[in-house]
Design an enzyme around this catalytic site. Structure first.
Site, PDB file in Angstrom:
ATOM      1  N   HIS A   1      -9.849   2.019   0.184  1.00 47.69           N
ATOM      2  CA  HIS A   1      -9.766   0.910   1.131  1.00 47.69           C
ATOM      3  C   HIS A   1     -10.850   0.958   2.220  1.00 47.69           C
ATOM      4  CE1 HIS A   1      -7.835  -2.313   3.355  1.00 47.69           C
ATOM      5  NE2 HIS A   1      -6.875  -2.387   2.462  1.00 47.69           N
TER       6      HIS A   1
ATOM      7  N   GLU B   1     -11.730  -3.855  -3.171  1.00 45.95           N
ATOM      8  CA  GLU B   1     -10.803  -2.844  -3.687  1.00 45.95           C
ATOM      9  C   GLU B   1     -10.573  -3.067  -5.179  1.00 45.95           C
ATOM     10  OE1 GLU B   1      -7.195  -3.302  -1.180  1.00 45.95           O
ATOM     11  OE2 GLU B   1      -8.534  -4.358   0.150  1.00 45.95           O
TER      12      GLU B   1
ATOM     13  N   HIS C   1       0.787  -1.231   0.000  1.00 52.31           N
ATOM     14  CA  HIS C   1       0.000   0.000   0.000  1.00 52.31           C
ATOM     15  C   HIS C   1       0.824   1.290   0.000  1.00 52.31           C
ATOM     16  CE1 HIS C   1      -3.456  -2.436   0.172  1.00 52.31           C
ATOM     17  NE2 HIS C   1      -3.654  -2.511   1.484  1.00 52.31           N
TER      18      HIS C   1
HETATM   19  C1  GLA Z   1      -5.290  -5.228   1.996  1.00 53.59           C
HETATM   20  C2  GLA Z   1      -4.475  -6.453   2.001  1.00 53.59           C
HETATM   21  C3  GLA Z   1      -4.632  -7.180   3.272  1.00 53.59           C
HETATM   22  C4  GLA Z   1      -4.338  -6.303   4.442  1.00 53.59           C
HETATM   23  C5  GLA Z   1      -5.207  -5.077   4.362  1.00 53.59           C
HETATM   24  C6  GLA Z   1      -4.856  -4.102   5.431  1.00 53.59           C
HETATM   25  O1  GLA Z   1      -6.591  -5.443   1.723  1.00 53.59           O
HETATM   26  O2  GLA Z   1      -4.759  -7.292   0.923  1.00 53.59           O
HETATM   27  O3  GLA Z   1      -3.769  -8.279   3.299  1.00 53.59           O
HETATM   28  O4  GLA Z   1      -2.990  -5.931   4.425  1.00 53.59           O
HETATM   29  O5  GLA Z   1      -5.053  -4.448   3.150  1.00 53.59           O
HETATM   30  O6  GLA Z   1      -4.826  -4.666   6.689  1.00 53.59           O
END
Ligand code: GLA
Length: 386
Positions: A214, A351, A140
């Site tokens: 997110h 997402e 991210h």
């Molecule tokens: C995303 C990732 C997950 C986790 C979340 C945040 O969706 O795919 O594995 O890291 O973000 O906790």
């Protein structure tokens, strides 16, 4: 005599027309005043920057609140089948909690949403090294991704929609990514109970980009309740299997006959505890689906329905992939905004994005943005009830 009648008839028709016009105007004015954006102080960051919260309202009563820290959606009020508006997204009341302990609740994610293997990629013969902030991988956007920066905000309201335009200039080599990247994200709430998220960006050096949103939804509005009773559709014939560090292996696997088949409405909890290597790696669903009809542009990609409240969320996007994450890292240690806790699987994320680790997988759709090109993608979240 007949001319008097004719005259009266004309007056009657005229009055009728004027009444209709003025009713329409009143209706329009009423809508205009209902569609608006309210701004309030939200908090101060640890380094003393003021953060504001902007609440977008439509004429039906839907509210979406966004802060200029991380472009985070802090609250989203949607009606249930009895017309009760309630908050259906996970988040916090205090900015300090977003700064210290947020698992990306409601945030804008960039420059690269999802994982890049070992935080490395090669572009035009140059190897770039990013922060390794998730086991051995990059996640991210790094240590200070777009979820933790302050965005500039502009408001735009008309009679049918309220928009918030967020801008941010990410400097060359910020978090290890090449190019000065000029980013604009527009949230538009319309009277159709839709939130449109448009992502635009331009760069002055070739770079990689994968922006997403997110938000963790719990359509029941009971934010400490698990999400296993939600029914999900994902319009995808295949998904990307992952290794034990959650990096796609590069293979595309048919969903047929697997727990990953969501082509028809299926309860999240139905298969989540099956003995399946992929579910073990993800500790539940935490995978990217390869969406169908990728050349069609914006199209229906997924939906979530909560039978308890009757809320239905439908998602439309032009993106090739969709990460469906069932809140498997939530473990009851984070306090909720309603004095409860965020328990295991109390929220889910859908997402829309490009595939994880694309910069290192030549067979995946390209995530490269070159100077002179425009990154321009769109995702729509539409609410209704059943
Ligand atoms: C995303 C990732 C997950 C986790 C979340 C945040 O969706 O795919 O594995 O890291 O973000 O906790």
């Amino acid at each position: 005599m007949s001319s008097i009648f004719g005259y009266m008839k004309n007056i009657y028709v005229l009055v009728l027309i004027l009444t209709v016009i003025s009713c329409e105007n009143i209706k329009k004015k009423k809508n205009m005043s209902l569609v608006n954006i309210e701004k309030e102080f939200f908090g101060k960051t640890s380094d003393g920057t003021d953060v504001s919260q902007y609440t977008l309202k439509n004429s039906n009563g839907m509210h979406v609140s966004v802060i200029n820290y991380g472009g985070i959606i802090t609250s989203w009020k949607a009606k249930d089948r009895d017309g009760n508006y309630k908050d259906i997204v996970l988040g916090f009341n205090d900015l300090s909690e977003y700064e210290s302990s947020s698992p990306y609740f409601g945030a804008l994610i960039g420059r690269y949403g999802n994982r890049i293997k070992e935080g490395k990629f090669n572009l035009d013969g140059v190897e770039y090294t990013l922060a390794v902030n998730n086991g051995e991988n990059h996640l991210h956007g790094g240590l200070k991704g777009f979820d933790k920066v302050i965005w500039d905000i502009e408001e735009d309201v008309n009679e049918s929609s309220a928009s918030l335009v967020l801008s941010y200039l990410s400097n060359d080599m910020e978090e290890g990514y090449p190019g000065n990247l000029d980013v604009k994200v527009t949230y538009t709430l319309s009277n159709n109970d839709e939130l449109k998220v448009r992502y635009e960006a331009e760069t002055d050096r070739s770079t990689v980009i994968n922006l997403t949103q997110h938000t963790y939804f719990n359509l029941s509005a009971d934010l400490s309740r698990h999400i296993l009773d939600h029914q999900i559709t994902i319009y995808a014939d295949s998904f990307l299997p992952i290794d034990s560090t959650l990096i796609p292996t590069g293979e595309l696997k048919d969903v047929e006959g697997t727990p990953f088949d969501f082509r028809e409405l299926k309860r999240v909890g139905d298969d989540i505890n099956e003995s399946d290597r992929q579910l073990t790696f993800g500790n539940g669903y935490d995978h990217c689906w390869v969406l169908n009809n990728q050349d069609e542009g914006i199209r229906f990609v997924a939906s979530a329905y909560d039978p308890l409240s009757g809320r239905l969320l439908e998602i439309f996007s032009d993106q090739p992939g969709l990460q469906f994450y069932t809140g498997n890292f939530l473990d009851g240690t984070i306090k909720s905004k309603n004095d409860g806790i965020y328990d295991f699987r109390s929220g889910f994320c859908l997402e829309t994005q490009h595939y994880p680790n694309s910069p290192n997988e030549k067979s995946f759709p390209s995530v490269i943005l070159n100077p002179g090109e425009k990154y321009d993608t769109e995702t729509i979240f539409r609410f209704s009830t059943r």
